[in-house]
Design a protein around this motif. Structure first.
Motif, PDB file in Angstrom:
ATOM      1  N   LEU A   1       0.854  -1.183   0.000  1.00 58.66           N
ATOM      2  CA  LEU A   1       0.000   0.000   0.000  1.00 58.66           C
ATOM      3  C   LEU A   1       0.888   1.230   0.000  1.00 58.66           C
ATOM      4  O   LEU A   1       1.916   1.254   0.681  1.00 58.66           O
ATOM      5  CB  LEU A   1      -0.891   0.029   1.244  1.00 58.66           C
ATOM      6  CG  LEU A   1      -2.000  -0.996   1.290  1.00 58.66           C
ATOM      7  CD1 LEU A   1      -2.564  -1.087   2.709  1.00 58.66           C
ATOM      8  CD2 LEU A   1      -3.104  -0.627   0.307  1.00 58.66           C
ATOM      9  N   HIS A   2       0.492   2.236  -0.764  1.00 59.12           N
ATOM     10  CA  HIS A   2       1.203   3.517  -0.759  1.00 59.12           C
ATOM     11  C   HIS A   2       0.179   4.617  -0.551  1.00 59.12           C
ATOM     12  O   HIS A   2      -0.864   4.651  -1.210  1.00 59.12           O
ATOM     13  CB  HIS A   2       1.942   3.755  -2.076  1.00 59.12           C
ATOM     14  CG  HIS A   2       2.650   5.063  -2.088  1.00 59.12           C
ATOM     15  ND1 HIS A   2       2.075   6.221  -2.591  1.00 59.12           N
ATOM     16  CD2 HIS A   2       3.866   5.428  -1.625  1.00 59.12           C
ATOM     17  CE1 HIS A   2       2.917   7.228  -2.445  1.00 59.12           C
ATOM     18  NE2 HIS A   2       4.010   6.770  -1.857  1.00 59.12           N
ATOM     19  N   HIS A   3       0.458   5.503   0.380  1.00 61.31           N
ATOM     20  CA  HIS A   3      -0.441   6.613   0.688  1.00 61.31           C
ATOM     21  C   HIS A   3       0.311   7.929   0.582  1.00 61.31           C
ATOM     22  O   HIS A   3       1.462   8.036   0.990  1.00 61.31           O
ATOM     23  CB  HIS A   3      -0.989   6.460   2.114  1.00 61.31           C
ATOM     24  CG  HIS A   3      -1.872   7.591   2.519  1.00 61.31           C
ATOM     25  ND1 HIS A   3      -1.394   8.730   3.124  1.00 61.31           N
ATOM     26  CD2 HIS A   3      -3.199   7.760   2.386  1.00 61.31           C
ATOM     27  CE1 HIS A   3      -2.401   9.554   3.347  1.00 61.31           C
ATOM     28  NE2 HIS A   3      -3.509   8.986   2.920  1.00 61.31           N
ATOM     29  N   THR A   4      -0.359   8.905   0.032  1.00 60.29           N
ATOM     30  CA  THR A   4       0.157  10.266   0.028  1.00 60.29           C
ATOM     31  C   THR A   4      -1.036  11.215   0.019  1.00 60.29           C
ATOM     32  O   THR A   4      -2.162  10.793  -0.216  1.00 60.29           O
ATOM     33  CB  THR A   4       1.085  10.521  -1.182  1.00 60.29           C
ATOM     34  OG1 THR A   4       1.768  11.765  -0.995  1.00 60.29           O
ATOM     35  CG2 THR A   4       0.337  10.559  -2.490  1.00 60.29           C
ATOM     36  N   ILE A   5      -0.762  12.455   0.288  1.00 59.59           N
ATOM     37  CA  ILE A   5      -1.799  13.484   0.182  1.00 59.59           C
ATOM     38  C   ILE A   5      -1.454  14.322  -1.028  1.00 59.59           C
ATOM     39  O   ILE A   5      -0.328  14.793  -1.163  1.00 59.59           O
ATOM     40  CB  ILE A   5      -1.873  14.334   1.466  1.00 59.59           C
ATOM     41  CG1 ILE A   5      -2.284  13.444   2.635  1.00 59.59           C
ATOM     42  CG2 ILE A   5      -2.841  15.490   1.284  1.00 59.59           C
ATOM     43  CD1 ILE A   5      -2.346  14.126   3.967  1.00 59.59           C
ATOM     44  N   THR A   6      -2.423  14.473  -1.918  1.00 62.35           N
ATOM     45  CA  THR A   6      -2.158  15.191  -3.162  1.00 62.35           C
ATOM     46  C   THR A   6      -1.813  16.640  -2.880  1.00 62.35           C
ATOM     47  O   THR A   6      -2.233  17.213  -1.880  1.00 62.35           O
ATOM     48  CB  THR A   6      -3.370  15.123  -4.108  1.00 62.35           C
ATOM     49  OG1 THR A   6      -4.487  15.741  -3.452  1.00 62.35           O
ATOM     50  CG2 THR A   6      -3.714  13.687  -4.473  1.00 62.35           C
ATOM     51  N   ALA A   7      -1.058  17.222  -3.791  1.00 59.42           N
ATOM     52  CA  ALA A   7      -0.615  18.605  -3.615  1.00 59.42           C
ATOM     53  C   ALA A   7      -1.604  19.606  -4.210  1.00 59.42           C
ATOM     54  O   ALA A   7      -1.391  20.801  -4.121  1.00 59.42           O
ATOM     55  CB  ALA A   7       0.753  18.796  -4.272  1.00 59.42           C
ATOM     56  N   ASP A   8      -2.693  19.115  -4.788  1.00 59.82           N
ATOM     57  CA  ASP A   8      -3.654  20.049  -5.379  1.00 59.82           C
ATOM     58  C   ASP A   8      -4.386  20.819  -4.281  1.00 59.82           C
ATOM     59  O   ASP A   8      -4.186  20.595  -3.092  1.00 59.82           O
ATOM     60  CB  ASP A   8      -4.631  19.319  -6.305  1.00 59.82           C
ATOM     61  CG  ASP A   8      -5.486  18.298  -5.576  1.00 59.82           C
ATOM     62  OD1 ASP A   8      -5.494  18.293  -4.330  1.00 59.82           O
ATOM     63  OD2 ASP A   8      -6.140  17.499  -6.256  1.00 59.82           O
ATOM     64  N   ALA A   9      -5.257  21.691  -4.677  1.00 57.68           N
ATOM     65  CA  ALA A   9      -5.936  22.566  -3.725  1.00 57.68           C
ATOM     66  C   ALA A   9      -6.824  21.801  -2.745  1.00 57.68           C
ATOM     67  O   ALA A   9      -7.092  22.281  -1.651  1.00 57.68           O
ATOM     68  CB  ALA A   9      -6.770  23.598  -4.487  1.00 57.68           C
ATOM     69  N   ASP A  10      -7.284  20.603  -3.136  1.00 60.89           N
ATOM     70  CA  ASP A  10      -8.183  19.844  -2.274  1.00 60.89           C
ATOM     71  C   ASP A  10      -7.461  19.041  -1.198  1.00 60.89           C
ATOM     72  O   ASP A  10      -8.078  18.626  -0.225  1.00 60.89           O
ATOM     73  CB  ASP A  10      -9.030  18.883  -3.116  1.00 60.89           C
ATOM     74  CG  ASP A  10      -9.983  19.636  -4.025  1.00 60.89           C
ATOM     75  OD1 ASP A  10     -10.357  20.779  -3.684  1.00 60.89           O
ATOM     76  OD2 ASP A  10     -10.330  19.085  -5.076  1.00 60.89           O
ATOM     77  N   HIS A  11      -6.183  18.793  -1.374  1.00 66.27           N
ATOM     78  CA  HIS A  11      -5.394  17.993  -0.430  1.00 66.27           C
ATOM     79  C   HIS A  11      -6.129  16.695  -0.090  1.00 66.27           C
ATOM     80  O   HIS A  11      -6.482  16.436   1.047  1.00 66.27           O
ATOM     81  CB  HIS A  11      -5.052  18.783   0.833  1.00 66.27           C
ATOM     82  CG  HIS A  11      -4.174  19.950   0.555  1.00 66.27           C
ATOM     83  ND1 HIS A  11      -2.840  19.828   0.237  1.00 66.27           N
ATOM     84  CD2 HIS A  11      -4.440  21.272   0.518  1.00 66.27           C
ATOM     85  CE1 HIS A  11      -2.324  21.015   0.027  1.00 66.27           C
ATOM     86  NE2 HIS A  11      -3.265  21.913   0.194  1.00 66.27           N
ATOM     87  N   GLN A  12      -6.320  15.866  -1.075  1.00 66.56           N
ATOM     88  CA  GLN A  12      -7.026  14.600  -0.943  1.00 66.56           C
ATOM     89  C   GLN A  12      -6.057  13.470  -0.627  1.00 66.56           C
ATOM     90  O   GLN A  12      -4.925  13.476  -1.085  1.00 66.56           O
ATOM     91  CB  GLN A  12      -7.748  14.276  -2.257  1.00 66.56           C
ATOM     92  CG  GLN A  12      -8.708  15.347  -2.711  1.00 66.56           C
ATOM     93  CD  GLN A  12     -10.122  15.045  -2.314  1.00 66.56           C
ATOM     94  OE1 GLN A  12     -10.469  13.896  -2.106  1.00 66.56           O
ATOM     95  NE2 GLN A  12     -10.935  16.072  -2.190  1.00 66.56           N
ATOM     96  N   ASP A  13      -6.542  12.486   0.127  1.00 64.91           N
ATOM     97  CA  ASP A  13      -5.763  11.282   0.370  1.00 64.91           C
ATOM     98  C   ASP A  13      -5.740  10.453  -0.911  1.00 64.91           C
ATOM     99  O   ASP A  13      -6.770  10.296  -1.568  1.00 64.91           O
ATOM    100  CB  ASP A  13      -6.414  10.438   1.470  1.00 64.91           C
ATOM    101  CG  ASP A  13      -6.288  11.068   2.829  1.00 64.91           C
ATOM    102  OD1 ASP A  13      -5.194  10.978   3.402  1.00 64.91           O
ATOM    103  OD2 ASP A  13      -7.276  11.648   3.319  1.00 64.91           O
ATOM    104  N   ALA A  14      -4.566   9.946  -1.255  1.00 65.68           N
ATOM    105  CA  ALA A  14      -4.428   9.065  -2.413  1.00 65.68           C
ATOM    106  C   ALA A  14      -3.824   7.753  -1.915  1.00 65.68           C
ATOM    107  O   ALA A  14      -2.701   7.726  -1.423  1.00 65.68           O
ATOM    108  CB  ALA A  14      -3.546   9.702  -3.471  1.00 65.68           C
TER     109      ALA A  14
END
Length: 158
Positions: A90-103
């Motif tokens: 599993l790999h998790h990050t938080i996107t850098a876009d304006a919404d800051h969504q979990d990926a």
């Protein structure tokens, strides 16, 4: 006429200040990276706990995550990885876009054994559908083969 720049003399106040600044920058960078690792681990564990309560939170321990600092030159955000077993990652990050969504991405080994196929998971339903597809192959991604070799478009195993 062009003037040649010479470094400050060893032991001079300016040379000492340059050394202090370099040491402080290294120490600060190390602290920032440590903090990014911890934040990435916590974010991943929290995301699994809240978004996947009936599945992944049952099999991935809160402390299973390994955090990684950002790669600023490549604009890669801090992330975390966990190995739940059976070849899956599993790999998790938080996107850098304006919404800051979990990926959250599930990396599944190929049936050929030469790589992994990444699957971005949007929610628990998405994971359950993927698991149904993987069940007949014991958790391996199926791909077609041609005479040259696998045609799975997988990420090569390191």
């Amino acid at each position: 006429m062009t003037e040649t720049l010479t470094p400050p003399a060893t032991g001079s106040p300016l040379a000492l200040l340059f050394d202090i600044a370099a040491t402080t920058a290294q120490r600060t960078n190390g602290l920032v990276q440590d903090e990014e690792r911890k934040v990435a681990e916590t974010a991943a564990a929290d995301h699994i706990h809240t978004a996947y309560p009936e599945t992944l939170s049952q099999v991935v321990d809160h402390d299973a995550w390994i955090g990684f600092p950002a790669l600023r030159d490549n604009r890669v955000q801090p992330g975390a990885a966990a190995y739940p077993g059976d070849g899956l990652w599993l790999h998790h990050t938080i996107t850098a876009d304006a919404d800051h969504q979990d990926a959250l991405t599930l990396l599944v080994p190929c049936t050929c054994g030469h790589g992994y196929v990444p699957s971005l998971l949007l929610d628990e339903t998405d994971l359950l559908e993927l698991l149904q597809e993987l069940r007949p192959t014991s958790g391996r991604a199926v791909h077609s083969c041609d005479a040259v070799g696998p045609d799975c478009a997988s990420v090569p195993a390191a």
